[in-house]
Design a protein around this motif. Structure first.
Motif, PDB file in Angstrom:
ATOM      1  N   ASP A  39       0.906  -0.954   0.109  1.00 15.89           N
ATOM      2  CA  ASP A  39       0.093   0.027  -0.076  1.00 15.89           C
ATOM      3  C   ASP A  39       0.765   1.145  -0.059  1.00 15.89           C
ATOM      4  N   PRO A  40       0.436   2.243  -0.561  1.00 18.56           N
ATOM      5  CA  PRO A  40       1.094   3.678  -0.593  1.00 18.56           C
ATOM      6  C   PRO A  40       1.713   3.939   0.802  1.00 18.56           C
ATOM      7  N   ASP A  41       0.915   3.722   1.915  1.00 20.23           N
ATOM      8  CA  ASP A  41       1.356   4.134   3.297  1.00 20.23           C
ATOM      9  C   ASP A  41       2.666   3.420   3.568  1.00 20.23           C
ATOM     10  N   SER A  42       3.017   2.377   3.284  1.00 22.72           N
ATOM     11  CA  SER A  42       4.012   1.294   3.551  1.00 22.72           C
ATOM     12  C   SER A  42       5.163   1.587   2.532  1.00 22.72           C
ATOM     13  N   GLN A  43       4.856   2.142   1.392  1.00 21.95           N
ATOM     14  CA  GLN A  43       5.787   2.171   0.323  1.00 21.95           C
ATOM     15  C   GLN A  43       7.035   2.967   0.724  1.00 21.95           C
ATOM     16  N   ARG A  44       7.027   4.080   1.674  1.00 20.71           N
ATOM     17  CA  ARG A  44       8.185   5.249   2.100  1.00 20.71           C
ATOM     18  C   ARG A  44       8.820   4.061   2.565  1.00 20.71           C
ATOM     19  N   SER A  45       8.683   3.074   3.526  1.00 18.74           N
ATOM     20  CA  SER A  45       9.673   2.525   4.281  1.00 18.74           C
ATOM     21  C   SER A  45      10.573   1.417   3.445  1.00 18.74           C
ATOM     22  N   HIS A  46       9.758   1.176   2.178  1.00 23.29           N
ATOM     23  CA  HIS A  46      10.614   0.209   1.392  1.00 23.29           C
ATOM     24  C   HIS A  46      11.272   1.046   0.181  1.00 23.29           C
ATOM     25  N   GLN A  47      11.176   2.195   0.338  1.00 17.42           N
ATOM     26  CA  GLN A  47      11.573   3.142  -0.895  1.00 17.42           C
ATOM     27  C   GLN A  47      12.999   2.789  -1.302  1.00 17.42           C
ATOM     28  N   GLY A  62      -2.056   1.349  -5.606  1.00 17.91           N
ATOM     29  CA  GLY A  62      -1.870   2.914  -5.710  1.00 17.91           C
ATOM     30  C   GLY A  62      -0.286   2.971  -5.435  1.00 17.91           C
ATOM     31  N   VAL A  63       0.041   4.229  -5.581  1.00 18.19           N
ATOM     32  CA  VAL A  63       1.575   4.668  -5.363  1.00 18.19           C
ATOM     33  C   VAL A  63       1.828   6.076  -4.626  1.00 18.19           C
ATOM     34  N   HIS A  64       2.585   5.982  -3.728  1.00 18.61           N
ATOM     35  CA  HIS A  64       2.910   7.330  -3.059  1.00 18.61           C
ATOM     36  C   HIS A  64       3.569   8.274  -3.821  1.00 18.61           C
ATOM     37  N   PRO A  65       2.999   9.531  -3.964  1.00 23.15           N
ATOM     38  CA  PRO A  65       3.787  10.269  -4.948  1.00 23.15           C
ATOM     39  C   PRO A  65       5.237  10.626  -4.911  1.00 23.15           C
ATOM     40  N   GLY A 104      30.417   6.895 -18.245  1.00 23.55           N
ATOM     41  CA  GLY A 104      30.233   7.997 -17.256  1.00 23.55           C
ATOM     42  C   GLY A 104      29.042   8.901 -17.476  1.00 23.55           C
ATOM     43  N   HIS A 105      28.519   8.728 -18.881  1.00 27.30           N
ATOM     44  CA  HIS A 105      27.649   9.777 -19.092  1.00 27.30           C
ATOM     45  C   HIS A 105      26.157   9.174 -18.685  1.00 27.30           C
ATOM     46  N   ILE A 106      25.370  10.122 -18.463  1.00 28.15           N
ATOM     47  CA  ILE A 106      24.003  10.022 -18.018  1.00 28.15           C
ATOM     48  C   ILE A 106      23.090   9.535 -19.083  1.00 28.15           C
ATOM     49  N   VAL A 107      22.281   8.222 -18.859  1.00 35.32           N
ATOM     50  CA  VAL A 107      21.596   7.865 -19.888  1.00 35.32           C
ATOM     51  C   VAL A 107      20.071   8.552 -19.731  1.00 35.32           C
ATOM     52  N   ASP A 108      19.705   9.556 -20.365  1.00 38.13           N
ATOM     53  CA  ASP A 108      18.555  10.236 -19.844  1.00 38.13           C
ATOM     54  C   ASP A 108      17.370   9.560 -20.422  1.00 38.13           C
ATOM     55  N   ASP A 109      17.536   8.781 -21.616  1.00 39.69           N
ATOM     56  CA  ASP A 109      16.406   8.157 -22.188  1.00 39.69           C
ATOM     57  C   ASP A 109      15.936   6.914 -22.011  1.00 39.69           C
ATOM     58  N   HIS A 110      16.652   6.518 -20.802  1.00 40.28           N
ATOM     59  CA  HIS A 110      16.366   5.140 -20.564  1.00 40.28           C
ATOM     60  C   HIS A 110      15.769   5.158 -18.990  1.00 40.28           C
ATOM     61  N   ARG A 111      14.655   5.027 -18.596  1.00 40.74           N
ATOM     62  CA  ARG A 111      14.023   5.089 -17.548  1.00 40.74           C
ATOM     63  C   ARG A 111      12.876   4.388 -17.167  1.00 40.74           C
ATOM     64  N   ILE A 112      12.160   4.655 -15.970  1.00 42.80           N
ATOM     65  CA  ILE A 112      11.193   3.631 -15.730  1.00 42.80           C
ATOM     66  C   ILE A 112      10.020   4.286 -15.572  1.00 42.80           C
ATOM     67  N   GLU A 113       8.848   3.903 -15.937  1.00 45.38           N
ATOM     68  CA  GLU A 113       7.524   4.352 -16.176  1.00 45.38           C
ATOM     69  C   GLU A 113       6.884   3.810 -15.096  1.00 45.38           C
ATOM     70  N   VAL A 114       6.424   4.672 -14.159  1.00 52.63           N
ATOM     71  CA  VAL A 114       5.600   4.253 -12.990  1.00 52.63           C
ATOM     72  C   VAL A 114       4.213   4.182 -13.229  1.00 52.63           C
ATOM     73  N   ILE A 115       3.204   3.024 -13.178  1.00 56.79           N
ATOM     74  CA  ILE A 115       1.752   3.317 -13.293  1.00 56.79           C
ATOM     75  C   ILE A 115       1.405   2.734 -12.148  1.00 56.79           C
TER      76      ILE A 115
END
Length: 551
Positions: A474-482, A518-521, A537-548
């Protein structure tokens, strides 16, 4: 090993908590029954044997394999496993043998170059001329009979030693005698045995000596001191469970990925990995590291209890003794009924999850061959856990023995509840997705340091183009698992981008993390902001995770 354990266990129990079932599951594979598959199985076995015979020739340049390797392969064939498994294991062993030959040849060539170049320089040739001359002669030297004998002898010895070390023959005999067993044994069985072993030890680790001294010197009466020390002992063993589970689960995942990469079939890789992981977890060094983490977290708990006791004006021994006596009290009638109702609800949820899986497989039977069997294995394992709790309550109640608060409590049931939610969530997500390619595959990559980074993906769709992770807390517990969520996200970002084996159409897989409840903002923004660096060592800006948010 100490560095590896420190990385796995983290500095504190809280930093490495793995209560959510999303981190507990194993990607299991079921070995097919020959009677069910009939001619397809026989044909597949024949093809594997043919490919294996070609690999035999390739491994030794068309020459007869050395006696040691022939003996190793003969031992594999004598274990009683089916033809397809035998052929795939032989190929994995011959692959290892070929790798060992290449390693020995490379080292022998380097040794020849150094020695020959030095010899020519001592004869008066310039360094450049000596190096050039040595390079011209190295191929001829390596092709010679003496060098080939050295290479073959060393590669054979190293391959047979490796097979002995991983327990290949005993594992194959086990597979041959019980081919229907799915995947590794459930981790709770192992942890229960370790817990029983550790509880036999009366001594607490050195890291808790100060806590023991504070209890003994608190001025409380002897009974309170004894009860307080009993509670300290209980908490220490409670705190051992999580780092032990983390070590076991993460080592198992890495070992399974390694054996799969060697080419072993999944049901063999599972058992080889289980054997290696259990041996590693039982080592004195691993146990000392686990003890250290447990002692550290027990000390943190003790300090909080001590601060509370000081605020209330009581001694630490009296405060701990009161807690111990409370936990040893029998559950009241209402508490016992509530525990029974919770266990009944867990059984009902398992039944509903089983029905959901059955419905999914009726609609998409091909998923059974893509890894859906791991869901069935997980449901069965958690049903066993819940049944053990239920039987314990029923047996003790029928015998008139008390059921204490320490035996049945919310913390004890939290893990199984999370596990059931996890399987239910994955199956629900699978029902929403089309074009499922794989379920629970192992993925890994070799890091720049040479270590392997491993993970598993809950669901893969679109021929490997999309990786889906399912989260059910649940969203309330997600912060402790962040921290754990971010660590897993970084791991999959790195593996999917760095290992080109997983790229499709010239691009790494898309990563999607689905939060079923649900997901905590804050969690959403932190995960979506994660980036990795490429090899430069360059940041790969176009490879990311979509959170749904699937709620």
């Amino acid at each position: 090993m100490e560095e590896l354990l420190s990385r796995r266990l983290g500095r504190s129990l809280h930093d490495r908590y793995r209560g959510d079932a999303d981190e507990l599951r194993h990607a299991m594979r079921k070995h097919g029954d020959a009677d069910e598959h009939g001619g397809q199985q026989i044909a597949a076995s024949a093809r594997e044997v043919e490919r294996s015979s070609h690999l035999v020739e390739d491994a030794h340049d068309g020459q007869e394999l050395p006696e040691g390797m022939q003996g190793l392969l003969a031992g594999i064939r004598a274990t009683g496993v089916d033809g397809e498994t035998t052929a795939r294991v032989e190929r994995a062993v011959l692959k290892k043998y070929s790798e060992q030959r290449r390693v020995r040849e490379t080292n022998l060539g380097r040794e020849f170059l150094n020695n020959k170049s030095r010899e020519l320089r001592e004869r008066g040739e310039s360094a450049d001329a000596a190096d050039a001359s040595a390079r011209r002669q190295v191929d001829e030297y390596l092709a010679g009979e003496r060098a080939q004998q050295l290479i073959i002898r060393d590669a054979t010895a190293r391959t047979t030693e490796w097979a002995d070390k991983i327990g290949l023959t005993p594992v194959l005999r086990e597979v041959g005698s019980s081919p229907r067993r799915i995947g590794p044994r459930h981790v709770d069985d192992l942890l229960e045995r370790f817990a029983t072993q550790s509880e036999r030890a009366e001594q607490l680790p050195k890291g808790l000596k100060q806590a023991v001294a504070l209890i003994e010197n608190s001025g409380a009466d002897p009974r309170a001191v004894a009860d307080a020390k009993s509670l300290l002992h209980d908490r220490y063993h409670d705190y051992r469970q999580q780092p032990m589970a983390n070590t076991y689960r993460e080592t198992l995942l890495e070992q399974r990925a390694e054996f799969a990469r060697h080419g072993f079939p999944p049901h063999v890789a599972d058992r080889l990995a289980e054997r290696q992981t259990e041996a590693f977890t039982e080592t004195a060094k691993a146990q000392r590291m686990i003890d250290s983490v447990a002692a550290n977290n027990t000390s943190q708990w003790f300090n909080k209890m001590q601060a509370a006791a000081e605020r209330d004006g009581v001694s630490i021994a009296d405060r701990l003794a009161a807690t111990h006596r409370y936990e040893q009290q029998p559950l009241s009638g209402p508490e016992l009924r509530a525990a029974g109702e919770k266990l009944t609800a867990m059984h009902e949820r398992l039944n509903a999850t089983q029905q959901r899986l059955n419905t999914l497989l009726d609609r998409s039977p091909e998923l059974a061959e893509k890894g859906a069997d791991r869901w069935q294995a997980g449901i069965d394992a958690h049903r066993d856990i819940v049944t053990r709790f239920s039987d314990r309550v029923a047996t003790r109640t029928a015998a008139g023995d008390p059921v204490t608060r320490r035996m049945i409590n919310d913390a004890a049931l939290q893990g199984p509840e999370a596990g059931i939610r996890g399987y239910e969530g994955e199956i629900r997500m699978a029902q929403k997705l089309d074009n499922i390619h794989d379920l629970g595959p192992l993925v890994d990559v070799s890091t720049p340091t040479g270590a392997r980074m491993a993970s598993e993906v809950d669901i893969v769709t679109d021929e490997g183009r999309v990786w889906h992770e399912v989260k059910t807390n649940d969203p309330d517990s997600q912060r402790s698992h962040q921290k754990d969520l971010e660590a897993q996200a970084r791991r999959q970002l790195a593996i999917s981008h760095t290992n080109p084996e997983y790229w499709v159409d010239g691009k790494p897989p898309e990563l999607k993390m689905h939060f079923m409840n649900g997901v905590h903002p804050t969690v959403k923004s932190r995960i979506e902001a994660l980036r990795i660096e490429d090899e430069n060592g360059h940041i790969v800006d176009d490879h990311r995770i979509e959170v749904i948010d699937e709620s």
